[in-house]
Write an enzyme that holds these catalytic residues in place. Structure first.
Site, PDB file in Angstrom:
ATOM      1  N   TYR A 172       0.879  -1.175   0.000  1.00  0.00           N
ATOM      2  CA  TYR A 172       0.000   0.000   0.000  1.00  0.00           C
ATOM      3  C   TYR A 172       0.915   1.222   0.000  1.00  0.00           C
ATOM      4  CZ  TYR A 172      -4.087  -2.838   1.399  1.00  0.00           C
ATOM      5  OH  TYR A 172      -5.120  -3.743   1.447  1.00  0.00           O
TER       6      TYR A 172
ATOM      7  N   PRO B 124     -12.575   0.435  -0.545  1.00  0.00           N
ATOM      8  CA  PRO B 124     -11.864  -0.847  -0.594  1.00  0.00           C
ATOM      9  C   PRO B 124     -10.494  -0.885   0.089  1.00  0.00           C
ATOM     10  CG  PRO B 124     -11.804   0.220  -2.743  1.00  0.00           C
ATOM     11  CD  PRO B 124     -12.691   1.058  -1.875  1.00  0.00           C
TER      12      PRO B 124
ATOM     13  N   LYS C  46     -12.297  -4.974   3.030  1.00  0.00           N
ATOM     14  CA  LYS C  46     -13.261  -5.476   4.009  1.00  0.00           C
ATOM     15  C   LYS C  46     -14.647  -5.862   3.488  1.00  0.00           C
ATOM     16  CE  LYS C  46     -10.822  -5.486   7.587  1.00  0.00           C
ATOM     17  NZ  LYS C  46     -10.269  -6.808   7.764  1.00  0.00           N
TER      18      LYS C  46
ATOM     19  N   TYR D 234      -6.945  -5.592  10.102  1.00  0.00           N
ATOM     20  CA  TYR D 234      -6.756  -6.120   8.750  1.00  0.00           C
ATOM     21  C   TYR D 234      -7.027  -7.627   8.692  1.00  0.00           C
ATOM     22  CZ  TYR D 234      -4.980  -6.063   3.975  1.00  0.00           C
ATOM     23  OH  TYR D 234      -4.880  -6.158   2.610  1.00  0.00           O
TER      24      TYR D 234
HETATM   25  P1  FAD Z   1     -22.591  -8.695  -4.230  1.00  0.00           P
HETATM   26  O1  FAD Z   1     -21.308  -9.407  -4.394  1.00  0.00           O
HETATM   27  O2  FAD Z   1     -22.780  -7.391  -4.928  1.00  0.00           O
HETATM   28  O3  FAD Z   1     -23.739  -9.698  -4.669  1.00  0.00           O
HETATM   29  C1  FAD Z   1     -25.068  -9.312  -4.889  1.00  0.00           C
HETATM   30  C2  FAD Z   1     -25.682 -10.210  -5.937  1.00  0.00           C
HETATM   31  O4  FAD Z   1     -27.050  -9.893  -6.090  1.00  0.00           O
HETATM   32  C3  FAD Z   1     -25.053 -10.033  -7.311  1.00  0.00           C
HETATM   33  O5  FAD Z   1     -24.666 -11.276  -7.834  1.00  0.00           O
HETATM   34  C4  FAD Z   1     -26.153  -9.371  -8.121  1.00  0.00           C
HETATM   35  O6  FAD Z   1     -26.108  -9.754  -9.490  1.00  0.00           O
HETATM   36  C5  FAD Z   1     -27.396  -9.884  -7.437  1.00  0.00           C
HETATM   37  N1  FAD Z   1     -28.562  -9.022  -7.606  1.00  0.00           N
HETATM   38  C6  FAD Z   1     -28.623  -7.675  -7.627  1.00  0.00           C
HETATM   39  N2  FAD Z   1     -29.891  -7.264  -7.804  1.00  0.00           N
HETATM   40  C7  FAD Z   1     -30.649  -8.373  -7.879  1.00  0.00           C
HETATM   41  C8  FAD Z   1     -32.034  -8.590  -8.059  1.00  0.00           C
HETATM   42  N3  FAD Z   1     -32.881  -7.568  -8.199  1.00  0.00           N
HETATM   43  N4  FAD Z   1     -32.480  -9.856  -8.101  1.00  0.00           N
HETATM   44  C9  FAD Z   1     -31.638 -10.899  -7.975  1.00  0.00           C
HETATM   45  N5  FAD Z   1     -30.301 -10.748  -7.797  1.00  0.00           N
HETATM   46  C10 FAD Z   1     -29.824  -9.492  -7.756  1.00  0.00           C
HETATM   47  N6  FAD Z   1     -14.043  -6.664  -0.439  1.00  0.00           N
HETATM   48  C11 FAD Z   1     -13.131  -7.319   0.322  1.00  0.00           C
HETATM   49  O7  FAD Z   1     -13.492  -7.898   1.355  1.00  0.00           O
HETATM   50  N7  FAD Z   1     -11.816  -7.362   0.012  1.00  0.00           N
HETATM   51  C12 FAD Z   1     -11.351  -6.759  -1.100  1.00  0.00           C
HETATM   52  O8  FAD Z   1     -10.166  -6.878  -1.381  1.00  0.00           O
HETATM   53  C13 FAD Z   1     -12.278  -6.045  -1.931  1.00  0.00           C
HETATM   54  N8  FAD Z   1     -11.876  -5.429  -3.051  1.00  0.00           N
HETATM   55  C14 FAD Z   1     -12.815  -4.924  -3.913  1.00  0.00           C
HETATM   56  C15 FAD Z   1     -12.369  -4.410  -5.111  1.00  0.00           C
HETATM   57  C16 FAD Z   1     -13.288  -3.917  -6.012  1.00  0.00           C
HETATM   58  C17 FAD Z   1     -12.787  -3.373  -7.316  1.00  0.00           C
HETATM   59  C18 FAD Z   1     -14.701  -3.943  -5.710  1.00  0.00           C
HETATM   60  C19 FAD Z   1     -15.723  -3.424  -6.686  1.00  0.00           C
HETATM   61  C20 FAD Z   1     -15.128  -4.453  -4.508  1.00  0.00           C
HETATM   62  C21 FAD Z   1     -14.201  -4.939  -3.602  1.00  0.00           C
HETATM   63  N9  FAD Z   1     -14.602  -5.468  -2.386  1.00  0.00           N
HETATM   64  C22 FAD Z   1     -13.666  -6.048  -1.575  1.00  0.00           C
HETATM   65  C23 FAD Z   1     -15.998  -5.458  -2.001  1.00  0.00           C
HETATM   66  C24 FAD Z   1     -16.694  -6.782  -2.259  1.00  0.00           C
HETATM   67  O9  FAD Z   1     -16.523  -7.167  -3.599  1.00  0.00           O
HETATM   68  C25 FAD Z   1     -18.180  -6.652  -1.901  1.00  0.00           C
HETATM   69  O10 FAD Z   1     -18.289  -6.072  -0.637  1.00  0.00           O
HETATM   70  C26 FAD Z   1     -18.885  -8.007  -1.907  1.00  0.00           C
HETATM   71  O11 FAD Z   1     -19.063  -8.456  -3.230  1.00  0.00           O
HETATM   72  C27 FAD Z   1     -20.250  -7.922  -1.212  1.00  0.00           C
HETATM   73  O12 FAD Z   1     -20.929  -9.136  -1.331  1.00  0.00           O
HETATM   74  P2  FAD Z   1     -22.495  -9.198  -1.391  1.00  0.00           P
HETATM   75  O13 FAD Z   1     -22.834 -10.637  -1.509  1.00  0.00           O
HETATM   76  O14 FAD Z   1     -23.071  -8.406  -0.297  1.00  0.00           O
HETATM   77  O15 FAD Z   1     -22.911  -8.405  -2.707  1.00  0.00           O
HETATM   78  C1  DHB Z   2      -7.263  -6.163  -3.194  1.00  0.00           C
HETATM   79  C2  DHB Z   2      -8.306  -5.276  -3.098  1.00  0.00           C
HETATM   80  C3  DHB Z   2      -8.353  -4.397  -2.059  1.00  0.00           C
HETATM   81  O1  DHB Z   2      -9.376  -3.543  -1.940  1.00  0.00           O
HETATM   82  C4  DHB Z   2      -7.358  -4.386  -1.079  1.00  0.00           C
HETATM   83  O2  DHB Z   2      -7.412  -3.490  -0.068  1.00  0.00           O
HETATM   84  C5  DHB Z   2      -6.323  -5.286  -1.176  1.00  0.00           C
HETATM   85  C6  DHB Z   2      -6.276  -6.176  -2.239  1.00  0.00           C
HETATM   86  C7  DHB Z   2      -7.226  -7.116  -4.320  1.00  0.00           C
HETATM   87  O3  DHB Z   2      -8.097  -7.018  -5.198  1.00  0.00           O
HETATM   88  O4  DHB Z   2      -6.332  -7.947  -4.366  1.00  0.00           O
END
Ligand code: FAD
Ligand code: DHB
Length: 391
Positions: free
Chosen positions: A201, A293, A297, A385
């Protein structure tokens, strides 16, 4: 159709909840708007807390993760041209994090559910929820053009930030707490061996940068950019040049470049709704809260929510007691706010804020110096973390 629990969304929250319920003998249906291929290929998170890793193993879902994931016991914070390692194992009594892509977790969860004969309805259209405050809430949807409904005892709104569940709660019930950040992350996935074996980082005058990975051959890199950055202005060479500048160190550190196989821009926000439940519907994961992000978390917090929800539902079906379900929000929100605080803090510590003056910049450097030189400072970062203990 009938189900004890109707789960909307096959992200980490919905799929893991389905497993926890299935293990407890509670039957559920999962509805997902997208196709299986889409959710199994969507590139997102990559860091699993120790508790998430332990839970996946306990559920018998960790076999591929243990083979292909990379267990890390530290990260580097880089500023002023120098790297400072935070030694998680030493500071937390042996804990670490697993680097394993979210879409790989999704593949494992989907495969296990399909193998166990559990139901996931993909490409569910026009999903709606009704009668939330009644004893028998209803889910309506369309599949292949036919209207369907599921009468449930409970609904789990696991449909992410843009889902329909939170929106279905009547006006006036929820209070929203929100903060937007004046920047985003430009992320790439590249066929290039990671230049370091642990995450870096970096806080640099030109902005934040993060070096992560997916395997010994694939790097995942991010750089701070404008919230609505236009990717057209960022050919691959410019991205690599900018990353190299931000990771530059006095020891001549050099990134390994390679073909970029995916790129995207993510906005950054902190968001919480309270309470996380209404009548017989419970929100879990991103449908109830979003973190920036920087602390890695989001996925882990989604996992923590559904652990509480599954325990509450298990208590209800086991003994008829509703105490834990009634306290669902209260229990979850304690962790949610601690994780919000940590994610906000990591974001403030590591990013360049345009509005900052020289005072703020020096204060930020002093904080980084403190966090990387005091054992108390390092411990506070490390214990958050790798993941705070579950209540
Ligand atoms: P989601 O994964 O968003 O799942 C929701 C699901 O519901 C989806 O599949 C969607 O298609 C579906 N859906 C939506 N609307 C409807 C509907 N009307 N009917 C039926 N289905 C529907 N988190 C970490 O812990 N560590 C990381 O390193 C990290 N890095 C990230 C990097 C990026 C670039 C991004 C974008 C996110 C990152 N996150 C990270 C966050 C993490 O990806 C999300 O917090 C996580 O996906 C949340 O899970 P969820 O199941 O709540 O929601
Ligand atoms: C990754 C994403 C994050 O948001 C982070 O804090 C560390 C790693 C990853 O996609 O690998």
């Amino acid at each position: 159709m009938k189900a004890q629990v109707g789960i909307i969304g096959a992200g980490p929250a919905g799929l893991l909840l389905a497993h926890l319920l299935q293990r407890a003998g509670i039957e559920c249906v999962v509805l997902e708007a997208q196709t299986r291929q889409y959710i199994e290929e969507r590139v997102r998170a990559g860091v699993l807390e120790q508790g998430t890793v332990d839970l996946l193993n306990e559920l018998g879902l960790g076999e591929r993760m243990m083979r292909q994931g990379l267990m890390h016991y530290g990260v580097e914070l880089r500023f002023g041209g120098r790297g400072h390692r935070i030694d998680f194992a030493d500071l937390t009594g042996g804990k670490g994090v697993m680097i394993y892509a979210q879409h790989e977790v999704i593949k494992d969860l989907v495969a296990a559910r399909v193998n166990a004969g559990g139901q996931i309805v993909f490409e569910a259209r026009k999903v709606g929820v009704e009668r939330l405050a009644s004893e028998k809430p209803l889910i309506r949807f369309e599949r292949d053009g036919a209207a369907k409904e599921i009468e449930c005892d409970f609904i789990a709104g696991c449909d992410g930030f843009h889902g329909i569940c939170r929106e279905a709660i009547p006006a006036g019930v929820l209070t929203t707490y929100e903060r937007n950040y004046p920047f985003g992350w430009l992320g790439i996935l590249a066929e290039a061996p990671p230049a370091s074996h642990e995450l870096i980082y970096a806080n640099h005058e030109r902005g934040f940068a993060l070096m992560s990975m997916r395997s010994p051959k694939i790097s995942r890199l991010y750089l701070q950019c404008k919230p609505e950055e236009d990717l057209d202005g960022w050919p691959d060479e410019r991205i690599w040049d900018e990353l190299q500048l931000r990771f530059a160190a006095l020891d001549g550190f050099s990134l390994t470049r390679g073909p970029v196989i995916q790129k995207g821009v993510t906005g950054m926000r902190s968001f919480v709704v309270e309470p996380m439940q209404h009548g017989r519907m419970f929100l879990a994961g991103d449908s109830a809260h979003i973190v920036p992000p920087t602390g890695a978390k989001g996925l882990n917090l989604a996992v923590a929510d559904v652990r509480v929800l599954a325990a509450g539902l298990q208590e209800f079906y086991g003994s008829g007691k509703r105490e834990m379900l009634e306290r669902y929000s209260e229990i979850c929100l304690r962790r949610v706010w601690k994780v919000q605080r940590f994610s906000w803090w990591m974001t403030s510590l590591l990013h360049r804020f345009e509005s900052d003056g020289e005072f703020d910049r020096r204060r930020q450097m002093a904080e980084l110096d403190y966090v990387t030189s005091s054992r108390a400072g390092m411990t506070t970062l490390a214990e958050n973390y790798v993941g705070l203990p579950m209540e």
